[in-house]
Design an enzyme around this catalytic site. Structure first.
Site, short mmCIF file in Angstrom:
data_model
loop_
_atom_site.label_atom_id
_atom_site.label_comp_id
_atom_site.label_asym_id
_atom_site.label_seq_id
_atom_site.Cartn_x
_atom_site.Cartn_y
_atom_site.Cartn_z
N PHE A 100 58.08 -92.92 -68.90
CA PHE A 100 56.74 -92.24 -68.71
C PHE A 100 56.31 -90.90 -68.17
CE2 PHE A 100 55.42 -96.39 -70.14
CZ PHE A 100 54.75 -96.32 -71.61
N ASP A 101 55.70 -90.26 -69.11
CA ASP A 101 55.45 -88.67 -67.92
C ASP A 101 54.00 -89.23 -67.37
OD1 ASP A 101 54.85 -86.10 -67.79
OD2 ASP A 101 53.38 -86.33 -69.42
N LYS A 102 53.55 -88.61 -66.54
CA LYS A 102 52.28 -88.68 -65.98
C LYS A 102 51.19 -88.35 -67.19
CE LYS A 102 50.73 -87.57 -62.59
NZ LYS A 102 49.69 -87.28 -62.48
N THR A 103 51.40 -87.33 -66.55
CA THR A 103 49.66 -86.41 -66.87
C THR A 103 49.22 -85.66 -68.24
OG1 THR A 103 50.31 -84.68 -65.30
CG2 THR A 103 48.38 -84.05 -66.95
#
Length: 386
Positions: free
Chosen positions: A73-76
């Protein structure tokens, strides 16, 4: 079966029985059940996903989703909403006069207006609000707009910030790193470093405004975790037995804070540039495949899925076995390279579509098994003239 009895002279009745058995065998051996069962399942799966606001660009991606054992997953903008708020903004003593404060705010607007990062919007809004409280704020904004119309150069430094000129002075906004902004790191005073570490420990994303290689201001912004992110991570871990990794260009402090707020277990990789994400995605993908080949669960295929929303995530989405883009707030490039698009950016749909893909593959296996068993049974019955 039809011709041999007649040729060998077994009589009309034997020839009639032979023709009947030949027709039965011909119908039984017809591959229609095998040819139709699988495509029909794919079409139904794609239609069900589209009805639930999940765009899947082909049946092969459903098959890959069913075999996912690791998800990055990317965070932002993915695990978080990507809507930043400025929680701290402190101007250094040297720039504390009204005129110099105005210079800092106008320079901040001038540079961040060239950036497409979500933090830029929060900084621009804060700077414009602050300018309204300073003397001659309207005139200053007018001069700032005129200055932007000149020959100005702005450079976006991936993973660090944006650099350029404003009013004839060199300006940098962001979090300087050791790759290209090592010189700026050395100019940050010790007390500002300590304050930045304290803000990061609170889970804030910290940056600075440099004017002529001096720290003019420091800021901290916060992002909000999606309401269902924690439950989604927990469901992936417990229900689907999928390993999770969070990839972010943010520093360790905010990344650990977000990971700590999630209910499930998730590995954290911070301070990543886009090329670093590609390397990690490739490494995780190869490791997942090799582990699946060495264990009893090799039937799951060892696929890796990557979930992201921004331009910086596009290369990693393309490098994964399955690229999944957040559609509501995602960039056009991310949606273009992705194999799956969550049109409403609802993370619950992500869990649902993996369940759908696995159920679809089970249905295909059942369909093929039933077709093969039925054909085999009919062949046995024909062989024994039953």
């Amino acid at each position: 079966l039809a011709v041999f009895p007649l040729v060998l002279g077994y009589g009309a009745q034997a020839s009639k029985d032979g023709i009947r058995q030949a027709l039965i065998l011909l119908v039984t051996a017809c591959p229609c059940a095998l040819l139709i069962s699988t495509p029909i399942c794919y079409v139904c799966g794609l239609a069900a996903a589209a009805h639930s606001h999940v765009l899947i660009k082909g049946g092969e991606h459903l098959e890959s989703l069913a075999q996912v054992v690791h998800m990055a997953f990317d965070k932002t903008g993915t695990l978080t909403k990507g809507s930043f708020n400025v929680t701290r903004f402190e101007i250094t003593t040297k720039f504390f006069s009204k005129d110099r404060q105005r210079l800092v705010m106008e320079a901040l607007i001038a540079l961040e207006s060239k950036s497409n990062h979500p933090i830029a919007n929060a900084l621009i809004l804060y700077a414009k609000t602050s300018l309204e409280s300073l003397p001659e704020a309207k005139e200053s904004l007018g001069s700032q707009e005129a200055d932007e119309g000149g020959e100005q150069k702005f450079t976006v430094l991936e993973g660090e910030g944006i650099a350029g000129t404003y009013a004839g002075q060199q300006v940098f906004v962001g979090r300087p790193g050791p790759r290209r902004c090592a010189g700026l790191l050395d100019t940050i005073p010790r007390e500002i470093r300590s304050k930045a570490k304290a803000w990061e420990a609170e889970g804030r994303t910290v940056g600075h405004v440099f004017i002529e290689n001096e720290v003019a201001a420091s800021y901290a912004v916060s992002d909000e975790l999606r309401e269902n992110a924690s439950s989604v991570v927990q469901r992936f871990t417990n229900e689907l037995n999928v390993d999770l990794t969070m990839l972010t260009g943010d520093s360790q402090g905010p990344a650990r804070a977000i990971a700590g707020a999630l209910a499930g277990t998730i590995d954290v990789r911070a301070n990543l540039l886009p090329k670093d994400k590609i390397g990690l995605v490739t490494s995780i993908r190869e490791r997942s495949r090799s582990e699946s080949q060495c264990c009893c669960s090799c039937a799951r295929g060892g696929m890796l899925a990557m979930v992201g929303d921004g331009i910086n995530d596009a290369p990693a989405l393309a490098a994964a076995d399955v690229g999944i883009a957040m559609g509501a707030q995602g960039t056009a490039m991310a949606m273009e390279v992705a194999d799956v698009v969550l049109m409403d950016s609802d993370l619950d749909r992500l869990v649902w579509v993996v369940h759908l893909a696995r159920a679809l593959m089970r249905k295909i296996i059942v369909n093929v098994t039933i077709a093969m068993v039925a054909k085999l049974l009919m062949i046995i019955l024909v062989a024994f003239k039953l």
